[in-house]
Design an enzyme around this catalytic site. Structure first.
Site, PDB file in Angstrom:
ATOM      1  CG  HIS A  57      -1.926   1.159   1.141  1.00 18.43           C
ATOM      2  ND1 HIS A  57      -3.277   0.970   0.991  1.00 18.43           N
ATOM      3  CD2 HIS A  57      -1.746   2.501   1.168  1.00 18.43           C
ATOM      4  CE1 HIS A  57      -3.889   2.149   0.932  1.00 18.43           C
ATOM      5  NE2 HIS A  57      -2.967   3.100   1.052  1.00 18.43           N
ATOM      6  CD  GLN A 152      -6.638  11.184  -2.111  1.00 21.64           C
ATOM      7  OE1 GLN A 152      -5.490  10.804  -2.279  1.00 21.64           O
ATOM      8  NE2 GLN A 152      -7.276  11.044  -0.964  1.00 21.64           N
ATOM      9  CG  HIS A 210      -7.405   4.350   0.420  1.00 18.14           C
ATOM     10  ND1 HIS A 210      -6.884   3.957  -0.777  1.00 18.14           N
ATOM     11  CD2 HIS A 210      -6.414   5.020   1.071  1.00 18.14           C
ATOM     12  CE1 HIS A 210      -5.617   4.360  -0.853  1.00 18.14           C
ATOM     13  NE2 HIS A 210      -5.302   5.003   0.247  1.00 18.14           N
ATOM     14  CD  GLU A 213      -6.722   6.708   5.706  1.00 20.38           C
ATOM     15  OE1 GLU A 213      -7.065   6.765   4.524  1.00 20.38           O
ATOM     16  OE2 GLU A 213      -5.602   7.077   6.112  1.00 20.38           O
TER      17      GLU A 213
END
Ligand SMILES: [Zn+2]
Length: 429
Positions: A57, A152, A210, A213
């Site tokens: 990662h 993102q 992801h 988180e």
């Protein structure tokens, strides 16, 4: 006749005085005192010889950009994302290439020969993808680089992200990414997991998201990811990165969730350095650690692999491509310091990470690729304790990095003239 023999090696599983014979880039034979000759020999002198470190990662498009265009003043995840958003429009392919290749040099010097990098696909120009695809080709002789299409700014939250992610995959990116906890609502997060799993199933690709988180114990996208993994027949091909919300979940819910993750054969990828740095930021005291439940996940038979995540970028000003530093932090944050724990932590930066990335030919068995690292340490405990110096890095049977042992001259009357930090452990064996 072999190309190379490494003699007198200690192995991560505790075997010692092992000879490793290499022919045509593969491990041809291992054993004790093998009577054979080779074009070259290296005496490991009882030091640890391991398969290379693997980072499952990372963000290679952002690495080494620290201070561009400014430093992160709060040191938080959200300011990091904002900062990256400021830098992104100014990114050029050449600058991305140069930083990534420089990072790969550093990685090789640290014996890190396989990296999975998320690549931000938020800017529709996809200059990040173009650059990293070129890097993947350029470094292929010495690093296995896998790329993840990573929206993102959110798959649904950001206009054009759905199209950009698909185009990145068309261009040859290896893995489908996602960021469900960053979508506008829980429902949109759930929908993104579903949509991305469908894409992976249709294209026959792995997934690495992801996921959760956050410190919010109600962030439960990993539950959806596990369910959709089973539904779309993706068992073993899916990774959940971070899963930090699991740290804050109640124990009853975690006891239901962990078997679901195991059933779906999801690879779990915590990032100990980044998790301990970025989570718990809304806490006063006591402050949560934020790393997911490593011990419990491992005990359930789940493949847990540690990532480095960031090195000198908008999120993290530290880091040195050293997976032993990642493991060192994991030992502390997960409080895994028992005899068996240490080896599990070492596995999490080597064999488990290789499994999470689906690497073929990784390991020390006969027939595996002759990719090896010789460390200035005797065993895995010492390697992690010292974040041991890399003495030699070997790729497909050829030495691609070498350094002299780290030894200090001491000028003290009546005391030894030299100090080798790796000779100070009281020997138990
Ligand atoms: Zn990341």
């Amino acid at each position: 006749m072999f190309d190379l023999i490494i003699r007198n090696a200690n192995l991560p599983d505790g075997q010692d005085a092992v000879d490793i014979c290499i022919r045509n880039g593969k491990i041809a034979e291992t054993g004790s005192r093998i009577e054979a000759s080779a074009a070259a020999e290296i005496d490991a002198t009882g030091r640890l010889v391991t398969p290379p470190f693997v980072d499952p990662h990372f963000h290679m498009d952002a690495t080494l950009s620290l201070g561009m265009p400014r430093l992160n003043h709060s040191g938080t995840l959200l300011e990091g994302i904002a900062l990256w958003g400021e830098l992104r429009p100014a990114l050029t392919k050449d600058a991305l290439l140069e930083r990534a290749l420089r990072y790969c040099d550093l990685a090789v010097s640290q014996g890190l020969l396989a990296i999975r990098s998320h690549v931000d696909t938020s800017d529709p120009k996809l200059v990040t993808v173009e650059a990293l695809l070129e890097v993947r080709d350029k470094v292929a002789p010495y690093i296995d680089l896998q790329l993840v299409a990573f929206p993102q700014d959110g798959y649904y939250r950001s206009t054009g992200a759905v199209d950009a992610l698909n185009r990145a995959l068309d261009m040859g990116v290896d893995v489908v990414g996602g960021i469900p906890h960053f979508e506008r609502t829980m429902d949109e997060g759930t929908a993104s997991v579903q949509a991305l799993c469908r894409i992976a199933a249709e294209r026959g690709l792995p997934i690495d998201m992801h996921c959760d988180e956050t410190d919010d114990p109600m962030s439960r996208h990993i539950e959806t990811l596990a369910a959709q993994t089973v539904r779309f027949g993706l068992k073993g091909r899916v990774a959940g990165s971070h899963l930090t919300s699991m740290h804050s979940m109640n124990n009853y819910y975690a006891s239901k969730l962990i078997p679901l993750i195991a059933e779906a054969e999801i690879n779990v990828i915590p990032n100990p350095l980044i998790n301990i740095m970025l989570q718990g930021r809304h806490d006063t005291y006591p402050k949560r650690r934020g790393m997911t439940r490593v011990r419990e996940l491992m005990a359930a038979g789940i493949n847990v692999a540690f990532g480095h995540d960031c090195v000198m970028d908008p999120w993290y000003s530290m880091g040195s491509a050293d997976m032993l530093e990642v493991g060192h932090m994991a030992i502390h944050v997960a409080q895994m310091a028992g005899v068996d724990d240490i080896r599990k932590i070492f596995d999490a930066i080597t064999v488990n990470s290789a499994k999470a990335m689906g690497l073929e030919g990784y390991g020390l068995a006969k027939g595996c690729n002759a990719d090896l690292v010789i460390l200035q340490a005797r065993d895995t405990l010492e390697a992690l304790r010292l974040k041991a110096h890399r003495l030699a890095v070997i790729r497909r049977g050829k030495v691609i990095a070498r350094s002299t042992p780290r030894i200090t001259d001491l000028m003290l009357d009546g005391r030894p003239a030299k100090v080798d930090g790796a000779e100070y452990a009281p020997l138990q064996r």
